[in-house]
Design a protein around this motif. Structure first.
Motif, PDB file in Angstrom:
ATOM      1  N   THR A 101       0.807  -1.222   0.000  1.00 12.83           N
ATOM      2  CA  THR A 101       0.000   0.000   0.000  1.00 12.83           C
ATOM      3  C   THR A 101       0.839   1.270   0.000  1.00 12.83           C
ATOM      4  O   THR A 101       0.332   2.348  -0.261  1.00 12.83           O
ATOM      5  N   LYS A 102       2.137   1.152   0.294  1.00 15.89           N
ATOM      6  CA  LYS A 102       3.010   2.321   0.335  1.00 15.89           C
ATOM      7  C   LYS A 102       4.295   2.030  -0.412  1.00 15.89           C
ATOM      8  O   LYS A 102       4.853   0.938  -0.313  1.00 15.89           O
ATOM      9  N   TYR A 103       4.752   3.009  -1.159  1.00 16.14           N
ATOM     10  CA  TYR A 103       5.997   2.879  -1.926  1.00 16.14           C
ATOM     11  C   TYR A 103       7.197   2.827  -0.986  1.00 16.14           C
ATOM     12  O   TYR A 103       7.391   3.714  -0.166  1.00 16.14           O
ATOM     13  N   ASN A 104       7.990   1.765  -1.117  1.00 18.30           N
ATOM     14  CA  ASN A 104       9.185   1.572  -0.294  1.00 18.30           C
ATOM     15  C   ASN A 104      10.385   1.456  -1.232  1.00 18.30           C
ATOM     16  O   ASN A 104      10.628   0.392  -1.819  1.00 18.30           O
ATOM     17  N   PRO A 105      11.160   2.553  -1.401  1.00 18.44           N
ATOM     18  CA  PRO A 105      12.253   2.520  -2.379  1.00 18.44           C
ATOM     19  C   PRO A 105      13.307   1.461  -2.096  1.00 18.44           C
ATOM     20  O   PRO A 105      13.872   0.882  -3.023  1.00 18.44           O
ATOM     21  N   THR A 106      13.569   1.188  -0.829  1.00 18.99           N
ATOM     22  CA  THR A 106      14.589   0.192  -0.494  1.00 18.99           C
ATOM     23  C   THR A 106      14.221  -1.173  -1.060  1.00 18.99           C
ATOM     24  O   THR A 106      15.053  -1.868  -1.661  1.00 18.99           O
ATOM     25  N   GLU A 107      12.959  -1.563  -0.876  1.00 20.88           N
ATOM     26  CA  GLU A 107      12.503  -2.854  -1.384  1.00 20.88           C
ATOM     27  C   GLU A 107      12.405  -2.852  -2.907  1.00 20.88           C
ATOM     28  O   GLU A 107      12.766  -3.831  -3.564  1.00 20.88           O
ATOM     29  N   VAL A 108      11.925  -1.753  -3.447  1.00 26.40           N
ATOM     30  CA  VAL A 108      11.734  -1.652  -4.898  1.00 26.40           C
ATOM     31  C   VAL A 108      13.073  -1.745  -5.636  1.00 26.40           C
ATOM     32  O   VAL A 108      13.179  -2.382  -6.686  1.00 26.40           O
ATOM     33  N   GLU A 109      14.115  -1.100  -5.096  1.00 21.38           N
ATOM     34  CA  GLU A 109      15.394  -1.018  -5.804  1.00 21.38           C
ATOM     35  C   GLU A 109      16.290  -2.237  -5.586  1.00 21.38           C
ATOM     36  O   GLU A 109      17.295  -2.396  -6.290  1.00 21.38           O
ATOM     37  N   LYS A 110      15.911  -3.095  -4.671  1.00 23.49           N
ATOM     38  CA  LYS A 110      16.749  -4.246  -4.316  1.00 23.49           C
ATOM     39  C   LYS A 110      16.844  -5.240  -5.483  1.00 23.49           C
ATOM     40  O   LYS A 110      15.832  -5.696  -6.005  1.00 23.49           O
ATOM     41  N   GLY A 111      18.083  -5.531  -5.880  1.00 24.74           N
ATOM     42  CA  GLY A 111      18.317  -6.619  -6.831  1.00 24.74           C
ATOM     43  C   GLY A 111      18.104  -6.306  -8.298  1.00 24.74           C
ATOM     44  O   GLY A 111      18.517  -7.081  -9.167  1.00 24.74           O
ATOM     45  N   LYS A 112      17.469  -5.207  -8.614  1.00 28.45           N
ATOM     46  CA  LYS A 112      17.131  -4.939 -10.024  1.00 28.45           C
ATOM     47  C   LYS A 112      18.375  -4.665 -10.862  1.00 28.45           C
ATOM     48  O   LYS A 112      18.481  -5.134 -11.996  1.00 28.45           O
ATOM     49  N   TYR A 113      19.292  -3.875 -10.325  1.00 30.96           N
ATOM     50  CA  TYR A 113      20.464  -3.486 -11.110  1.00 30.96           C
ATOM     51  C   TYR A 113      21.273  -4.713 -11.525  1.00 30.96           C
ATOM     52  O   TYR A 113      21.701  -4.834 -12.679  1.00 30.96           O
ATOM     53  N   GLU A 114      21.477  -5.620 -10.583  1.00 30.02           N
ATOM     54  CA  GLU A 114      22.236  -6.834 -10.891  1.00 30.02           C
ATOM     55  C   GLU A 114      21.550  -7.626 -12.005  1.00 30.02           C
ATOM     56  O   GLU A 114      22.214  -8.172 -12.895  1.00 30.02           O
ATOM     57  N   THR A 115      20.216  -7.674 -11.962  1.00 31.18           N
ATOM     58  CA  THR A 115      19.464  -8.386 -12.996  1.00 31.18           C
ATOM     59  C   THR A 115      19.678  -7.762 -14.365  1.00 31.18           C
ATOM     60  O   THR A 115      19.907  -8.456 -15.361  1.00 31.18           O
ATOM     61  N   TRP A 116      19.641  -6.422 -14.415  1.00 28.17           N
ATOM     62  CA  TRP A 116      19.845  -5.720 -15.690  1.00 28.17           C
ATOM     63  C   TRP A 116      21.237  -5.983 -16.243  1.00 28.17           C
ATOM     64  O   TRP A 116      21.400  -6.233 -17.441  1.00 28.17           O
ATOM     65  N   ILE A 133      19.862   8.649  -1.194  1.00 27.70           N
ATOM     66  CA  ILE A 133      19.259   7.431  -1.754  1.00 27.70           C
ATOM     67  C   ILE A 133      18.760   6.526  -0.638  1.00 27.70           C
ATOM     68  O   ILE A 133      17.668   5.956  -0.720  1.00 27.70           O
ATOM     69  N   ASP A 134      19.560   6.398   0.431  1.00 21.45           N
ATOM     70  CA  ASP A 134      19.139   5.569   1.567  1.00 21.45           C
ATOM     71  C   ASP A 134      17.828   6.080   2.165  1.00 21.45           C
ATOM     72  O   ASP A 134      17.005   5.302   2.647  1.00 21.45           O
ATOM     73  N   LYS A 135      17.618   7.385   2.123  1.00 17.78           N
ATOM     74  CA  LYS A 135      16.439   7.988   2.746  1.00 17.78           C
ATOM     75  C   LYS A 135      15.230   8.018   1.816  1.00 17.78           C
ATOM     76  O   LYS A 135      14.105   7.675   2.226  1.00 17.78           O
ATOM     77  N   TYR A 136      15.461   8.425   0.557  1.00 16.58           N
ATOM     78  CA  TYR A 136      14.315   8.643  -0.352  1.00 16.58           C
ATOM     79  C   TYR A 136      14.311   7.743  -1.575  1.00 16.58           C
ATOM     80  O   TYR A 136      13.309   7.694  -2.301  1.00 16.58           O
ATOM     81  N   GLY A 137      15.416   7.068  -1.834  1.00 15.85           N
ATOM     82  CA  GLY A 137      15.502   6.223  -3.015  1.00 15.85           C
ATOM     83  C   GLY A 137      16.215   6.909  -4.170  1.00 15.85           C
ATOM     84  O   GLY A 137      16.210   8.135  -4.286  1.00 15.85           O
ATOM     85  N   ALA A 138      16.839   6.091  -5.027  1.00 13.92           N
ATOM     86  CA  ALA A 138      17.570   6.629  -6.180  1.00 13.92           C
ATOM     87  C   ALA A 138      16.635   7.332  -7.149  1.00 13.92           C
ATOM     88  O   ALA A 138      16.988   8.357  -7.740  1.00 13.92           O
ATOM     89  N   ASP A 139      15.429   6.794  -7.336  1.00  5.05           N
ATOM     90  CA  ASP A 139      14.495   7.396  -8.296  1.00  5.05           C
ATOM     91  C   ASP A 139      14.128   8.822  -7.905  1.00  5.05           C
ATOM     92  O   ASP A 139      14.045   9.709  -8.756  1.00  5.05           O
ATOM     93  N   ALA A 140      13.906   9.053  -6.624  1.00  8.60           N
ATOM     94  CA  ALA A 140      13.542  10.399  -6.165  1.00  8.60           C
ATOM     95  C   ALA A 140      14.705  11.368  -6.374  1.00  8.60           C
ATOM     96  O   ALA A 140      14.512  12.498  -6.837  1.00  8.60           O
ATOM     97  N   LEU A 141      15.924  10.924  -6.036  1.00  8.25           N
ATOM     98  CA  LEU A 141      17.089  11.786  -6.218  1.00  8.25           C
ATOM     99  C   LEU A 141      17.308  12.082  -7.702  1.00  8.25           C
ATOM    100  O   LEU A 141      17.546  13.232  -8.091  1.00  8.25           O
TER     101      LEU A 141
END
Length: 875
Positions: A5-20, A534-542
């Motif tokens: 129900t709430k956007y959590n950048p830490t969870e969202v950003e986890k693991g994606k870069y390595e996959t790409w 990034i730790d606080k708001y996420g890479a996307d926000a920055l």
């Protein structure tokens, strides 16, 4: 489909870069028939962490390359790092000192071993930061300015330019950093205004007939004086021209000469000449064949030619010299003097003009070639174009470039000297009988190798497939503060070595400043670590904040609050996507989208607005106007899609037929899909998360960039929906003004004189009913307006709300009269302030402007309240 129900950048950003990276999405393919698009990263120095400026710079590059990849280009975003000679050597020396190791106890090879260990350590840190920012870099092509291939390119360039007479070795006055003990180029010197002294000294005539008064700011250099000079037309000194004076303290006889260089009006009109310690004196000395006496060591201490002051630091010697002059009654006076003094960019030490044998690049031919090229179709395009003028002016006034540095960490100059004959050999490889030769100990300026970066990284001087396909590169992204250091040098080096401009465009951004508009610095303690953000708001926000927060060429003010606002925007997108997916259902995929068939006016409106947004966003991307892209996307996503279309889609989803629901699903998913793709270059992580939640058969990284589908635009529906939205907003605003909640039905009258518009509004009045809750709704060409009604004019209609029954007229009049009285008081206060000339003249401009803005705001509020009062009173 199970989105929290709430956007959590830490969870969202986890693991994606390595996959790409593992999937190879960021790898270019030299065998592909796709058109190439190339950006080489401005290589960060291996000296520490990346700062916000790096984050801004690389985010812009990543945005561009991600969009180009989606547009079908074979995209190469090439990573790499710079060895940063002076800065890295200083850091390694400091670390060794902390470990109890003195660099002077090491051989060159031993020191370089420590330096390479440092490089590997900090290269790892930098890659971790690139990963955290989400940069789509092709790591298989990563380069380093000291790697074997680039070293070959450096040697080739040096030899080419030496053989053409563009590189030469000579004794000149250069900028010398006594702390790091190396030469500096002009642009590595930072000039600061500091308070100094003018020392007026007696230089007695040899014949005992008196003395000349000489003023200097650097008494320590007088130890190396070889003449005194006056202007040939200065009437004061006609009788002493040709005489000699005794140099104080050194008791050396030196001549009085004449030269037009002297300014008659400045000081005493007589100058000391120290050819080994001043660039102007050096030129003057050459004209008059004066001896050059260098009285300093490389560390800034006085050498054996400095008489009794030998071994003293230059500033210690200054004090001792002044004291001795006073003792001998040869000091006339001392005056305070504000002047500009050069400081080393790296060590902050005061730069010493120093006579030294160095290697130089002859800039005049390169300057001419570069400026001529800027008049052709092959010119480099600057964005914003005003910086081309900055570039041209600097090139027009450029001096020869000193390229040798007295360091170990760097490209050792490919010149050897014969041990017996002293003969010099310059070549790409060492002489065959190497045991009889000694290589030049100096290394090349870091900027010499980084000037070759756009083509050396692609394999030049070899005709590699990479070079053939990806060079010239498409765009360089960097800060305007580095035009002189790097941009100019890459341009003239590219033209000289490859006969091509190194890049088509240069996109220049400004500096990141704090909320008070101060430049971020260690001394102010106002720096911000992008990794903490990034730790606080996420890479996307920055990333979104950095890339949309300013226009090209302008500085950017960092604010935690602004980044938090972007987080809120992403959270809005997250919740809108979550709603859409919940209503679409898990079975509905991209392949199920079908936009054929009957649509609601809301469907046709959002699809038309989507087309408009795609068109504008794509156009602005080509112009690098990402701030405007951000504004357009924000308005479309937040206002049109989230606040209006999603709300209107609920009518179809809750009350429509299965066909209508299916169309709404298609429009919702189609629009959301295009939104995610337009946002992806800015927000790679969250857009991938939502895209995968819709359909995990493909990564958004390699999806197609949205294009306009003209068949989905309907200007009539767009106009109708815009009018509906304006009407609904008008009613809501009036409800708010008279404190009437939406739950209470009210009478609404809408006057629309255009028959076609009126028919369309009638046909879609269920939207008005749904979002305004009318007791009665009248839509006609002419409505009856009572005196106490609230009237609002929107484009194409007049909205009338009778206030009878909604409010107690007398109470509302009383409330508005009090508000009018309050606003009148505020207006008088601010007018009194602004009529005070002392306040206007002395207060900071920002404060004065704020007061003027208050005055305008209070005046507008006053007029609005007064109009409402007059309406209620029947005036």
């Amino acid at each position: 489909m199970d989105m929290p129900t709430k956007y959590n950048p830490t969870e969202v950003e986890k693991g994606k870069y390595e996959t790409w990276v593992e999937a190879g999405y960021f790898e270019s393919d030299v065998t592909s028939d796709k058109p190439p698009f190339t950006i080489v990263i401005p290589p960060p120095n291996v000296t520490g962490k990346l700062h916000l400026g790096h984050a801004w710079d690389t985010t812009l590059q990543d945005i561009i390359t991600r969009q180009k990849r989606m547009q079908g280009f074979d995209t190469l975003y090439l990573p790499g790092m710079d060895h940063a000679g002076i800065a890295t050597q200083a850091r390694v020396v400091q670390r060794l000192k902390e470990e109890g190791i003195d660099i002077h106890d090491l051989t060159r090879e031993e020191f370089l071993s420590h330096a390479w260990n440092w490089k590997e350590e900090y290269a790892g840190h930098i890659r971790d930061q690139w990963k955290k920012l989400g940069l789509g870099l092709d790591y298989k092509k990563e380069r380093f300015t000291l790697d074997e291939g680039l070293s070959k390119a450096v040697r080739k360039t040096f030899v080419n330019m030496y053989n053409k007479g563009l590189i030469y070795r000579g004794e000149y006055i250069i900028n010398w950093d006594p702390e790091t003990r190396t030469a500096l180029s002009d642009i590595e010197v930072i000039h600061k205004e500091i308070e100094g002294k003018f020392y007026h000294i007696k230089y007695p005539y040899s014949d005992g007939s008196g003395y000349l008064e000489i003023a200097t700011t650097r008494p320590e250099t007088m130890l190396g004086d070889t003449a005194v000079v006056v202007h040939p037309d200065d009437e004061r000194y006609q009788d002493i021209i040709g005489k000699t004076v005794i140099l104080p303290l050194m008791e050396r006889e030196i001549p009085v000469i004449t030269d037009d260089y002297v300014d008659i009006e400045f000081g005493t009109g007589a100058m000391k000449v120290t050819p080994a310690h001043d660039p102007n004196d050096f030129d003057l000395g050459n004209r008059h064949n004066l001896e050059r006496i260098n009285v300093m060591n490389e560390d800034g201490t006085i050498n054996e030619l400095g008489g009794e002051f030998v071994g003293m630091d230059r500033f210690e010697a200054r004090k001792a010299i002044v004291k001795e002059l006073e003792k001998r009654d040869q000091l006339i006076k001392i005056e305070s003097h504000m002047h500009s003094v050069g400081h080393s960019e790296r060590s902050n030490a005061i730069v010493e003009p120093y006579l030294s044998t160095q290697w130089f690049v002859k800039m005049a031919p390169l300057r001419d070639e570069t400026l001529e090229n800027q008049e052709t179709d092959n010119r480099v395009h600057f964005v914003p174009n005003r910086f081309e003028g900055t570039f041209n002016r600097w090139m027009e006034n450029v001096h020869d470039w000193v390229i040798s540095r007295q360091l170990w960490w760097g490209h050792q100059i490919p010149a050897w000297y014969h041990n017996e004959t002293g003969e010099m050999y310059v070549g790409e490889e060492a002489p065959e009988d190497i045991e009889n030769w000694t290589q030049d100990k100096d290394v090349l300026d870091t900027w010499f190798s980084s000037a070759l970066w756009p083509f050396s990284t692609l394999g030049w001087p070899e005709e590699t497939d990479l070079l053939k396909k990806y060079y010239p590169t498409n765009v360089l992204v960097t800060g305007y503060d580095i035009i002189f250091f790097w941009v100019s040098r890459m341009i003239f080096s590219g033209l000289e070595q490859t006969n091509e401009r190194p890049f088509n465009d240069v996109l220049l951004h400004g500096l990141v400043r704090d909320e008070q508009n101060r430049k971020m610095s260690k001394s102010l303690g106002n720096g911000v670590d992008p990794m903490d953000v990034i730790d606080k708001y996420g890479a996307d926000a920055l990333r979104y904040f950095l890339s949309t927060g300013s226009t090209p060429g302008q500085d950017l003010r960092y604010s935690d609050g602004k980044v938090e606002s972007v987080w809120n925007f992403i959270n809005k997108i997250w919740n809108a996507s979550r709603f859409a997916l919940m209503n679409i259902g898990p079975e509905f995929k991209h392949a199920d989208i079908n936009l054929e068939g009957e649509k609601t006016v809301a469907d046709e409106w959002i699809l038309t607005r989507l087309n408009d947004t795609i068109r504008e966003v794509t156009r602005l991307f080509e112009k690098y106007e990402f701030g405007e892209v951000g504004r357009i996307l924000y308005h479309f996503i937040w206002d049109d899609f989230c606040d209006w279309y999603i709300e209107m889609s609920k009518i179809s989803m809750n009350e429509g037929t299965e066909e209508e629901k299916q169309m709404t699903r298609s429009v919702l998913l189609y629009t959301l899909d295009k939104i995610l793709k337009m946002l992806h270059p800015f927000m790679p992580f969250v857009t991938e998360e939502i895209y995968q939640a819709i359909d995990n058969s493909q990564s958004i990284v390699v999806s197609e960039w949205p294009t306009v589908d003209a068949s989905l635009s309907n200007e009539e529906s767009n106009k109708t929906m815009s009018l509906l939205v304006d009407i609904i907003k008008s009613v809501r605003q009036t409800r708010n003004e008279v404190n009437t909640p939406l739950s209470k039905p009210i009478d609404i009258k809408i006057e629309i004189k255009d028959a076609n518009s009126r028919a369309l509004i009638e046909e879609n009045k269920h939207y008005i009913t749904r979002f305004t809750n009318p007791e009665t709704l009248e839509i006609s060409e002419k409505v009856n307006i009572q005196d106490d009604a609230k009237t609002q004019v929107v484009k194409g209609a007049t909205v009338v709300l009778p206030l009878e029954g909604l409010i107690d007229i007398n109470e509302e009049i009383e409330r508005l009269e009090k508000e009018l009285e309050r606003l009148d008081g505020e207006l008088k206060r601010v007018k009194s302030k602004l009529s005070n000339e002392k306040f206007v003249q002395n207060a900071p401009k920002k404060i004065v402007n704020e007061e003027r803005e208050k005055e305008a705001s209070y005046k507008a509020q006053y007029e609005d309240v007064e109009a409402r009062l007059n309406g209620l009173r029947g005036k």
